[in-house]
Write an enzyme that holds these catalytic residues in place. Sequence first.
Site: not given
Ligand SMILES: Cc1cc2nc3c(=O)[nH]c(=O)nc-3n(C[C@H](O)[C@H](O)[C@H](O)COP(=O)(O)OP(=O)(O)OC[C@H]3O[C@@H](n4cnc5c(N)ncnc54)[C@H](O)[C@@H]3O)c2cc1C
Ligand SMILES: NC(=O)c1ccc[n+]([C@@H]2O[C@H](COP(=O)([O-])OP(=O)(O)OC[C@H]3O[C@@H](n4cnc5c(N)ncnc54)[C@H](O)[C@@H]3O)[C@@H](O)[C@H]2O)c1
Length: 453
Positions: A142, A184, A434
């Site tokens: 994504s 975060e 504990h």
């Molecule tokens: C700031 C942030 C913090 C997060 N923190 C957490 C967390 O603490 N815990 C948690 O569980 N989740 C967290 N997430 C969410 C987590 O990163 C995603 O849910 C996870 O990475 C999804 O894994 P995926 O393998 O589906 O895709 P991705 O990790 O997005 O990997 C997809 C890969 O596909 C590659 N790709 C795309 N299109 C092509 C193509 N056509 N050909 C070849 N390669 C391609 C991309 O370059 C990428 O490397 C966080 C996300 C963000 C943005």
């Molecule tokens: N610790 C973790 O597991 C972790 C950490 C970071 C991200 N993620 C994953 O990444 C994904 C994306 O994270 P995220 O924080 O972007 O999405 P999110 O869905 O967690 O939060 C998006 C927030 O934006 C608000 N929002 C949406 N449209 C808006 C607008 N037009 N104006 C103001 N507020 C608006 C929503 O109400 C919501 O509170 C999440 O689904 C989460 O599962 C996970």
Amino acid sequence: MTYDLIVLGAGPGGFDAATAAAGYGLKVALVEKRSLGGTCLNRGCIPTKLWLGATSAIDELHNQSKLKIASGEVVVDFAALQARVAKHLAGTRKAMAMQLEKLGVDLFEGFGRLAGEGTVEVEAADGIKTLKYANLVIATGSKPIYFPGLEPDGDCVLDSDMFLAMETMPASLIVVGAGFIGLEMAQVAHRFGAQVTVVDAMDRVAPLEDPEVSKALLSIFKRWKWDVQLAKRVAGLRTVDGKGVLTMDSGEKLTADKILVAVGRGPVTEGLGLDTVGIEVAMRRIEVDENLQAAPNIYAVGDVNGLIQLAHAAAHQGHHLAAAVAGKTDGPYESGPVPSVLYGAPEVMRVGRMENEIFLSPERCEVSRAQLAANPMAQAHASTQGFVKVVWADGRVAGVTAVGHDVSRLTTPATMIVAQGWTGHDLHSVMFPHPSLDESLLAALRAERTPVE
Ligand SMILES: Cc1cc2nc3c(=O)[nH]c(=O)nc-3n(C[C@H](O)[C@H](O)[C@H](O)COP(=O)(O)OP(=O)(O)OC[C@H]3O[C@@H](n4cnc5c(N)ncnc54)[C@H](O)[C@@H]3O)c2cc1C
Ligand SMILES: NC(=O)c1ccc[n+]([C@@H]2O[C@H](COP(=O)([O-])OP(=O)(O)OC[C@H]3O[C@@H](n4cnc5c(N)ncnc54)[C@H](O)[C@@H]3O)[C@@H](O)[C@H]2O)c1
């Protein structure tokens, strides 16, 4: 040669599918257009946790100083931290490349796309390569979504990728979106001394969590003097004279050094050639059945299938897929209860059902709870705000939610308890150490239950 499995994308979903399949003895190719580790390693879970980990002492010292036990200042050098993050990520990517080599997985660096049944084309630096597959996993992940007028400009208006690449932490920050990413990142900025403003369209922070959790978080953020603006519609975000300017629908303006836009993420499906094998994209995500299958011999795992956006969910799906393709399992995909954790201090953990989801269910629904104020470990860390809540359905544990300092520790025991559907009787089968924060989970499990109405 025809590969048993080709995987597009090397994030947690794709990398785990590829390595697990190779471990089963299959011939596997992995195609990655950018960096091994995907969003999670390079632009997501790991860099944010390195930021939070490096700054947690600031928060701890602040809590102890309020008791007049400790004083002084923890200084974190942001440039040094960014250098450590870069080194850590490079080291992890190198270890991943070595693991692929050891397992005999062929890595193709380039953009992969479907080119009719059984064929993938990889657009690499040295030209287009054509690969053949028996099975294909799409794990392209994504990327941030933007709404009209709220697009980042890379100057003062940033998405999470840009925010993580900053060279200095801003003195003031507006976060649009009080979800997981926003909260975060806002906590890190707060620890570096930034003045934080949080704006969300919904009427509570962390709107997907239990409303009581949102309330507890809000009270902590207010104590930190964050400006939290809820139920607000943002009309525009712009850089003006070196500052980020947010304009509300009402015309009201807010200004800060940087604005982080974190309003959600959407699947990556553009240019994948899905139409060449008859896969339709609904709401930009690849729809899958109970076997994670999108078309004959073609599967989608992780963020791209839109089921849930968590790294461990993607990896879990990847492992299932590898086992299914290797003929080690023939059942449909079952995730079991999916835990989620919002990191920082406070943290939020949740697994299974929430009170606000269960109240319409025909089962006999109850909740029991414990306050962290009564827990010796929370007291020792001078962080006693928060609670653990247990949701019961027909006398079995159906969900656990917690908010407060370090509650991520409760995630795995809570997940196992929900997965096993403990009854009150099962509490006697396991001893909790504990003193520990785990005892707050035990206290919530033992507490008097009240019906959910
Ligand atoms: C700031 C942030 C913090 C997060 N923190 C957490 C967390 O603490 N815990 C948690 O569980 N989740 C967290 N997430 C969410 C987590 O990163 C995603 O849910 C996870 O990475 C999804 O894994 P995926 O393998 O589906 O895709 P991705 O990790 O997005 O990997 C997809 C890969 O596909 C590659 N790709 C795309 N299109 C092509 C193509 N056509 N050909 C070849 N390669 C391609 C991309 O370059 C990428 O490397 C966080 C996300 C963000 C943005
Ligand atoms: N610790 C973790 O597991 C972790 C950490 C970071 C991200 N993620 C994953 O990444 C994904 C994306 O994270 P995220 O924080 O972007 O999405 P999110 O869905 O967690 O939060 C998006 C927030 O934006 C608000 N929002 C949406 N449209 C808006 C607008 N037009 N104006 C103001 N507020 C608006 C929503 O109400 C919501 O509170 C999440 O689904 C989460 O599962 C996970």
